[in-house]
Design a protein around this motif. Structure first.
Motif, mmCIF file in Angstrom:
data_model
loop_
_atom_site.group_PDB
_atom_site.id
_atom_site.type_symbol
_atom_site.label_atom_id
_atom_site.label_comp_id
_atom_site.label_asym_id
_atom_site.label_seq_id
_atom_site.Cartn_x
_atom_site.Cartn_y
_atom_site.Cartn_z
ATOM 1 N N SER A 164 40.627 33.169 45.743
ATOM 2 C CA SER A 164 41.592 34.242 45.546
ATOM 3 C C SER A 164 40.850 35.525 45.172
ATOM 4 O O SER A 164 39.811 35.470 44.516
ATOM 5 N N PRO A 165 41.386 36.694 45.576
ATOM 6 C CA PRO A 165 40.784 37.955 45.119
ATOM 7 C C PRO A 165 41.097 38.286 43.672
ATOM 8 O O PRO A 165 40.584 39.260 43.132
ATOM 9 N N PHE A 166 41.959 37.469 43.043
ATOM 10 C CA PHE A 166 42.357 37.695 41.653
ATOM 11 C C PHE A 166 42.137 36.419 40.848
ATOM 12 O O PHE A 166 42.150 35.319 41.402
ATOM 13 N N PRO A 167 41.921 36.536 39.544
ATOM 14 C CA PRO A 167 41.713 35.334 38.724
ATOM 15 C C PRO A 167 42.911 34.389 38.810
ATOM 16 O O PRO A 167 44.046 34.868 38.857
ATOM 17 N N PRO A 168 42.670 33.071 38.819
ATOM 18 C CA PRO A 168 41.348 32.437 38.920
ATOM 19 C C PRO A 168 40.792 32.572 40.333
ATOM 20 O O PRO A 168 41.485 32.292 41.312
ATOM 21 N N PHE A 169 39.534 32.999 40.422
ATOM 22 C CA PHE A 169 38.953 33.301 41.721
ATOM 23 C C PHE A 169 38.686 32.057 42.565
ATOM 24 O O PHE A 169 38.668 32.131 43.787
ATOM 25 N N LEU A 170 38.475 30.924 41.914
ATOM 26 C CA LEU A 170 38.083 29.720 42.644
ATOM 27 C C LEU A 170 38.620 28.486 41.927
ATOM 28 O O LEU A 170 38.371 28.303 40.734
ATOM 29 N N THR A 171 39.363 27.660 42.663
ATOM 30 C CA THR A 171 39.906 26.414 42.130
ATOM 31 C C THR A 171 39.482 25.277 43.047
ATOM 32 O O THR A 171 39.589 25.380 44.271
ATOM 33 N N TYR A 172 39.003 24.201 42.438
ATOM 34 C CA TYR A 172 38.469 23.052 43.179
ATOM 35 C C TYR A 172 39.452 21.887 43.081
ATOM 36 O O TYR A 172 40.018 21.622 42.016
ATOM 37 N N SER A 184 41.991 18.666 39.874
ATOM 38 C CA SER A 184 41.904 20.098 40.155
ATOM 39 C C SER A 184 41.343 20.793 38.924
ATOM 40 O O SER A 184 41.593 20.363 37.789
ATOM 41 N N ALA A 185 40.561 21.855 39.150
ATOM 42 C CA ALA A 185 39.957 22.582 38.039
ATOM 43 C C ALA A 185 39.538 23.963 38.506
ATOM 44 O O ALA A 185 39.080 24.136 39.648
#
Length: 454
Positions: A164-172, A184-185
């Motif tokens: 995402s361009p906004f927080p959270p930027f990366l979710t796994y 998920s984290a």
């Protein structure tokens, strides 16, 4: 008079109609183990629609059904998302994750066929490629989903992420073999850098943040651009629930990578990561083609050369080098070796930024360094070459490569079946019309790991 967008001309000219054809003509002999469906996705806007960016064209999925030496049917269908009928992604209530182009990839996992586009939810399709609707993993997926998930060939788990361009930027995320999200984290330390693909090894997840990042001043509809202020990095995190919060970031040279070839841990415990990358000029030429800007390159990828990173987790260092000077994209491999050390990789070659060279299917031998190219022919362009193992195969490259060829001179397309060992032609399946050059797809055999029909 305005110049036509390059992604609406030539090999990329959209298909105007949905077609179903049966009893396709076959030249040569189709191996009987090729029993299943080849499904492929592409950006294919409806007639009269001119998207502002190649990636914003509505998704159209193509399917070819093979069974025991016969080519039973071909069909193509638009993925019927709200965006197909003009629904906007951004609304007064925020992003509409169902307003998807759904045109980047199509995979099967847990018995579901999913059309993917990284800014949105997946869209489920039937076996006949009709649209079922947006799929959110029983409510557990509340973000977008990458178009490049990785299915572990050992566990059957599906690893994927949301950027995402906004927080959270990366979710796994991790989904089990049945398709249920089990983990998920948020990934700490990530930025708004463009993350299109990633890698898994047997023990790690590997993210790549290049020098292209979110840019709200870009008006192409895909708001990203090259930024010298965006540090290029590789993030390494242990797989699964135990890895949350333990990501390590390693600085690398500026550049941008769209697609990973593979990653694995070598005998010294180092992570080896490979994939085509572009420098600043390569990105500029490619991006200008994608948006149809003046001064664009002649191809959708320019100066895209295979790079290797060797990440030493003990020393905390990264060694990197370009290992081939041939412009390539869409790397593939025998996916039984995904996340493990592989000898062979495949790719599609493109003309260089001056227009020299041609389209071809490429095979790399990573042990000897040998490179073999099968030229596809004048005015003929292959799609991503998908590897299918031969029956009873014991060697890594014993199998077939499936690629759909766009032929401008004949205004036609064929499914080309190549021997993955020597790149010799085995069979050609003639399709009922020319298929628009597209992006990614999957071979889906009739039986999954449990022997169930799909």
């Amino acid at each position: 008079m305005s110049t036509p967008k390059p992604y609406l001309t030539g090999h990329y000219t959209p298909v105007a109609d949905e077609v179903t054809a049966t009893g396709l003509t076959v030249e040569g002999t189709l191996p009987p183990e090729l029993t299943g469906r080849l499904v492929r996705n592409s950006h294919n806007p409806k007639p009269g629609v001119t998207p502002t960016h190649w990636f914003k064209g509505s998704g159209m999925v193509y399917g070819i059904r093979l069974r025991e030496g016969r080519a039973e049917w071909y069909r193509n269908r638009w993925v019927r998302t709200p965006a197909l009928d003009g629904a906007p992604y951004l609304t007064e209530h925020g992003p509409d994750l169902t307003a998807s182009a759904a045109g980047t990839h199509v995979i099967e996992h847990g018995g579901r066929l999913l059309a993917l586009c990284e800014a949105n939810l997946p869209f489920e399709l039937t076996r006949e490629l009709d649209t079922v609707g947006a799929y959110d993993f029983s409510g557990k997926l509340r973000t977008a989903m990458t178009a490049h998930p990785k299915e572990d060939p050992v566990t059957g788990e599906l690893h994927f992420f949301a950027s995402s361009p906004f927080p959270p930027f990366l979710t796994y995320y991790v989904a089990d073999a049945k398709g249920e999200i089990v983990h998920s984290a948020e990934v700490p330390g990530a930025t708004a850098s463009l993350k299109h693909d990633f890698a898994i090894t047997r023990r790690h997840v590997v993210f790549v943040e290049g020098t292209v990042t979110f840019d709200p001043t870009d008006h192409s509809g895909i708001p990203y651009s090259w930024s010298d202020q965006q540090p290029a990095r590789i993030g390494v995190m242990p797989r699964g629930g135990d890895g949350a919060g333990r990501v390590r970031w390693f600085s690398i040279e500026p550049g941008n990578m769209l697609h990973v070839a593979n990653a694995y841990e070598d005998g010294l415990g180092r992570i080896i990561l490979e994939g085509p990358t572009v420098d600043r000029e390569g990105f500029r030429l490619s991006w200008n083609w994608w948006i149809g800007a003046p001064g664009r390159g002649s191809e959708p990828v320019s100066r895209s050369y295979t790079r290797r990173w060797v990440i030493d987790l003990v020393a905390g260092t990264v060694d990197e080098q370009i290992i081939d000077d041939l412009p390539v994209e869409f790397p593939t491999l025998n996916e039984e070796y995904l996340g493990a050390e592989n000898r062979y990789q495949y790719a599609v070659s493109f003309p260089d930024e001056e227009g020299f060279g041609g389209y071809g299917v490429v095979k790399y031998d990573r042990i000897t360094g040998a490179r073999r190219i099968r030229p596809i022919g004048d005015a003929r362009m292959p799609s991503e070459a998908l590897f299918v193992p031969a029956a009873g195969a014991t060697g890594e490259d014993e199998g077939y490569l499936l690629t759909v060829v766009s032929d401008l001179k004949q205004d036609a397309s064929q499914l080309l079946v190549l021997d993955a060992t020597g790149l010799d032609r085995i069979a050609t399946v003639h399709l009922p019309h020319r298929v628009s050059a597209g992006l990614h797809g999957s071979w889906i055999p009739d039986a999954d790991r449990d022997g169930a029909r799909t």
